[in-house]
Scaffold this motif. Sequence first.
Motif: not given
Length: 742
Positions: A427, A429, A432, A435, A438, A441, A625
């Motif tokens: 993902r 990010d 991060d 990433a 999750r 998301d 999350h």
Amino acid sequence: MGALGEFRRSRFFKPLNDEQKAAADSDRPLIVVSAGAGTGKTKTLVARYLRLLLERVEREGVQRDSLDHLLAITYTRQAAEEMRQRIEEALRELGLTVLARMIDRAWISTIHSFCERVLRRYAIDLGIDPYFTGLDEDQSTLLRLQSFDEAFPAFFQQAPDAFLRLSACFSRKQLSDASASIISQVALTGTPVTDLRPDSFTPAHQQLGCPDDATLRALLDFTALRQGLYTKLKEQQGAFDFSDLLLYGRAALGVSHLRDRFTGQFTEVMLDESQDTNMLQLGIVEQFARRRFIVGDFKQSIFGFQGADASVFSDLSTRAQDPADRDCLPVSLVQNYRSREAILTKVNELFGPERLAVGDFEKLKAGEDWQREAGATGATGATGATGAAAPDPVVIEGLRRSDDTSIAAAEGEWIAAQVAALIGRPRRDTEDPDAVFRPGDIVVLVAKRAYGTAITAALTQRGIAARIIGADDFFSLPVIESARIFLKALRNPCDDETFTRLMISELGRVSDQEIFELACRAHEQNSALWTAAQQRKTGEVVRIRTLLQRAFEALGALPFSELLFQVFEDESISAQDRASLRHLGSIADELQAGGGALVDLIAWIDDRKNNKAKVEALMPADDEHATVRIMTIHASKGLQFPAVAVATAQDAQNPRRPAQAPFVIDRTLGFKYKKGETCTTPAAEAAIESGKERERAEKVRQLYVACTRAEQVLLLSYDADARGGITADLARAIREGECAHD
């Protein structure tokens, strides 16, 4: 350099694109900003607010009334709070801490809150109670039901012949629904029910049993009586509902000296989300606005069921584009900072004039910020720290039902498979680089919450936690029902019915054998079950008796919330149930703080349960999350998510329409009536036909809103065999797009 110069060099102004800066800087009397999805309209609003505020501060210095000269109207309280927070943050960064501390007095609110503030400030001038209370939707519903219960016998006494006419055509429920619908429709314009005139069924329809003119007139007379009783009930409580705030607010600003005060006070009125307003709301601010800054997007007008009129913004936009009118400035924001370019390309293709034709369409362009972010985090198809390939940005699937699989199940299974494949994939990010997606998301958007049931089941089947977000049947949750029964038993444990309900509840868990033995003992002693329970030495009844006795001792010494937690502290309940109990506890404590006793709390819960009031059960913080959220498209408005699945396959059929319904059109009461066959008056027929086209157009806009919530991944499912509804239009648009690419 002064504060205004610092502002122009700050992150709150300098990064804006040319169109945003033009909107923030212009001094034209009417500026209409057409702000596409994700184009930074809130940034533009905040920049303009700050620019106007700081110009005044540079001229006059910081004054007690520095924040009193700008009025910003938002659609929701959350949006107002977000705007207020952004302005406060900017003022602090610019070193204007005195102004930042004053931000709570700024005129930034919804139109309802603005009207409430006006009414309280000038209550004495207007002859109303300055301490009036505002009714929420549940409280209004209870009073409306009470007004019907009082109007029903009162109308019989006042006009027995008219009452008999109504009784011959309408059941009690039909009469309640029809009169309530008329009242809600006239509330949108402020038209008195007494000003309406009935539209006639044809003589042929009347011979079939449809209401004649005298019956429809009786319906209006009954509705006027009910409306009057509803008003009287509100007056007795010193309360205003949402419609009252607007109508009384309009009347207040129609008083010349009050209108002049606000005309002198506000140098500009800013109206956000104006595509979701109506003429009544626009008319309120136009009574005193010297200069107007209007922001909206026709393509995102999806609240017609709440009285929004998309033509209000469309007409303002058309006026602003008149080159001969030098007082107006049209601004179009099309640079999107939310979504990947591939998502925008698909959105532009699907909703352009050659496909779904969302109306007033301008193509969205990927913003420079997104391009820089994409370049910094790698190209499509790159792998993340897990070694997994980045997901495709757009996946579209036409689904088909089979003999053993419904379209709902097929859609649920497809979405669950896509979500399972997405979890753990890279993902993007900026903070991060490792990433991954999750469950938290990922959001699934549906037209109706009921459509989320099959999707939730399919996700759960794959071991993926899922939750339908929205106003749940909170008071029907087992844990809340157990709490309700316990509170009733606490008030009167000698009520055998209540005590029995407590024993068989999820909290009680008393076996049938134990209940039978207890009932036999009570019968032998000619006593209440509670009295017989005092003699038990073992079993679940002893546990329930102990819980009640502990609660008796704590009653009055502890807040209601702590008392509830004490009851359930030894119970093995889920995190979701604990979140629901916390929510009930906070409601109970608020009632207790206002002087409410146990009996008031029980009555409050019973009223809402009996009237099927909708209250959302909060999601546990630990689940945010780890849980895929499923919500309606309307609930997603103003939000954005890393991955969005738009589920339309179950929306294939045209909505079911009531067999009987009134329509208020230009002070005329039209009616659709079913007596063997369905009949409609001419006005109702015209309203139904125009309503179908408006509904279709709003469905397209809903789909546009849903697709533009996605930042990085868009999943879209539809019924490939649909013959009606928005999903049939979508299927056709997708097929045409595929043919064009071939």
